[in-house]
Design a protein around this motif. Structure first.
Motif, short mmCIF file in Angstrom:
data_model
loop_
_atom_site.label_atom_id
_atom_site.label_comp_id
_atom_site.label_asym_id
_atom_site.label_seq_id
_atom_site.Cartn_x
_atom_site.Cartn_y
_atom_site.Cartn_z
N LEU A 157 0.82 -1.21 0.00
CA LEU A 157 0.00 0.00 0.00
C LEU A 157 0.86 1.26 0.00
N GLU A 158 1.95 1.24 0.75
CA GLU A 158 2.85 2.40 0.78
C GLU A 158 3.52 2.61 -0.59
N LEU A 159 3.88 1.52 -1.24
CA LEU A 159 4.44 1.63 -2.59
C LEU A 159 3.41 2.22 -3.55
N LYS A 160 2.18 1.80 -3.41
CA LYS A 160 1.09 2.34 -4.24
C LYS A 160 0.91 3.83 -3.96
N ARG A 161 0.93 4.20 -2.68
CA ARG A 161 0.74 5.62 -2.33
C ARG A 161 1.90 6.46 -2.87
N SER A 162 3.10 5.93 -2.81
CA SER A 162 4.26 6.65 -3.34
C SER A 162 4.12 6.88 -4.85
N GLU A 163 3.68 5.84 -5.56
CA GLU A 163 3.48 5.97 -7.00
C GLU A 163 2.39 6.99 -7.32
N LEU A 164 1.33 6.99 -6.53
CA LEU A 164 0.26 7.97 -6.73
C LEU A 164 0.76 9.39 -6.49
N SER A 165 1.58 9.56 -5.46
CA SER A 165 2.13 10.87 -5.15
C SER A 165 3.00 11.38 -6.31
N SER A 166 3.81 10.49 -6.87
CA SER A 166 4.66 10.87 -8.01
C SER A 166 3.80 11.20 -9.23
N SER A 167 2.73 10.44 -9.43
CA SER A 167 1.83 10.69 -10.56
C SER A 167 1.14 12.03 -10.42
N LEU A 168 0.76 12.38 -9.19
CA LEU A 168 0.08 13.65 -8.96
C LEU A 168 1.01 14.82 -9.29
N VAL A 169 2.28 14.69 -8.95
CA VAL A 169 3.24 15.74 -9.28
C VAL A 169 3.32 15.93 -10.79
N LEU A 170 3.35 14.83 -11.54
CA LEU A 170 3.41 14.92 -13.00
C LEU A 170 2.16 15.57 -13.56
#
Length: 221
Positions: A157-170
Motif C-alpha cells: 500500500l505504501e508503494l502504491k501511495r508513493s506511485e500515486l504521489s509521483s503521478s500527482l506531481v506529474l
C-alpha cells in the motif's frame, strides 16, 4: 566368556545411550539458543519497521534521507504552495513564477516519500527473512506468531501511495505547462486534467486510511 561378552555389549549400549542423550541435550540447547537469538532479532526488526512506517506515514524522513533530499527555501516553499493552491485564478506572471518554482519545490515530498518507502520495503525483507529462518525450527512462527502477511500488505500500500504521489506531481506539472500554453482553464482538455488530479488525491486519501488502519492493527498484535 559369554557372560563377559554380554556385559561388554551392555556397557557399549549404555555408552551409546548416554552419548545419544548428551547429543540430544546439546542439540536441544543449541536450538533453544538459536530460537532465542532469532526472536530477539525479529523483535528489534519489528521495532524498526514500526518506527519507519510511522515516519513514512507522516510524510517525514530520517536524518539520512533529510540530508540527501532537501526542500527548496522556506519562502519559496510558502510561495509555491500558495500559487499551486489557486492555479485557476493566477495571472500570467504568477503562472511563470509557479512554473519556475516547480523545478525546485514540486517533487520534494514525492521524492522523499519514495526513498522512505524503499527503505521500509528493504527493512520488511529483512524482517521476513528473519521470520523464515525462525520457521525452519519453529513451524508456527511464520504465519501465527508474526504478521508477515500484514506487513507485506502495508508495504504494498505504501508503494502504491508513493506511485500515486509521483503521478500527482506529474499531473500538476502537466496542468501548469498547459496553462502556459494558453489552454483555457474551462476547456475540456483542462477539465480532464483537473479531474485526473482530483482522482489521484482522492485515491491517496483512501489509501492513507487503509494504511493507518492496517498499521494500527499490526501494532496492536
Amino acid at each position: 566368556m559369554k557372560k563377559f561378552e554380554t556385559k561388554h555389549i551392555l556397557v557399549t549400549l549404555i555408552g551409546i545411550g548416554a552419548l545419544f542423550l548428551a547429543t540430544s541435550w546439546y542439540v536441544h540447547d543449541t536450538q533453544a539458543e538459536y530460537v532465542g537469538q532469532m526472536k530477539l532479532l525479529i523483535a528489534e526488526q519489528s521495532s524498526t519497521l514500526i518506527s519507519i512506517a510511522e515516519v513514512t506515514d507522516r510524510d517525514g524522513a530520517d536524518a539520512v534521507v533529510s540530508a540527501i533530499i532537501q526542500d527548496c527555501a522556506q519562502e519559496d516553499r510558502s510561495r509555491f504552495d500558495t500559487l499551486l493552491g489557486k492555479l485557476s485564478t493566477v495571472n500570467r506572471a504568477e503562472l511563470v513564477e509557479v512554473s519556475q518554482l516547480f523545478n525546485a519545490c514540486g517533487n520534494y515530498y514525492s521524492q522523499r516519500k519514495a526513498v522512505m518507502v524503499a527503505r521500509l520495503d528493504r527493512e520488511y525483507e529483512v524482517y521476513r527473512d528473519y521470520v523464515h529462518l525462525l520457521s525452519l525450527v519453529d513451524a508456527k512462527a511464520e504465519n501465527v506468531s508474526y504478521p508477515v502477511d500484514k506487513w507485506e500488505e502495508l508495504v504494498t500500500l505504501e508503494l502504491k501511495r508513493s506511485e500515486l504521489s509521483s503521478s500527482l506531481v506529474l499531473i500538476q506539472d502537466d496542468i501548469i505547462v498547459a496553462l502556459l500554453d494558453n489552454v483555457s482553464i474551462n476547456s475540456e482538455e483542462m477539465r480532464a486534467k483537473v479531474s485526473k488530479a482530483q482522482d489521484a488525491q482522492d485515491t491517496l486519501a483512501y489509501t492513507g486510511s487503509l494504511i493507518d488502519a492496517l498499521r494500527e492493527d499490526i501494532i496492536g498484535l
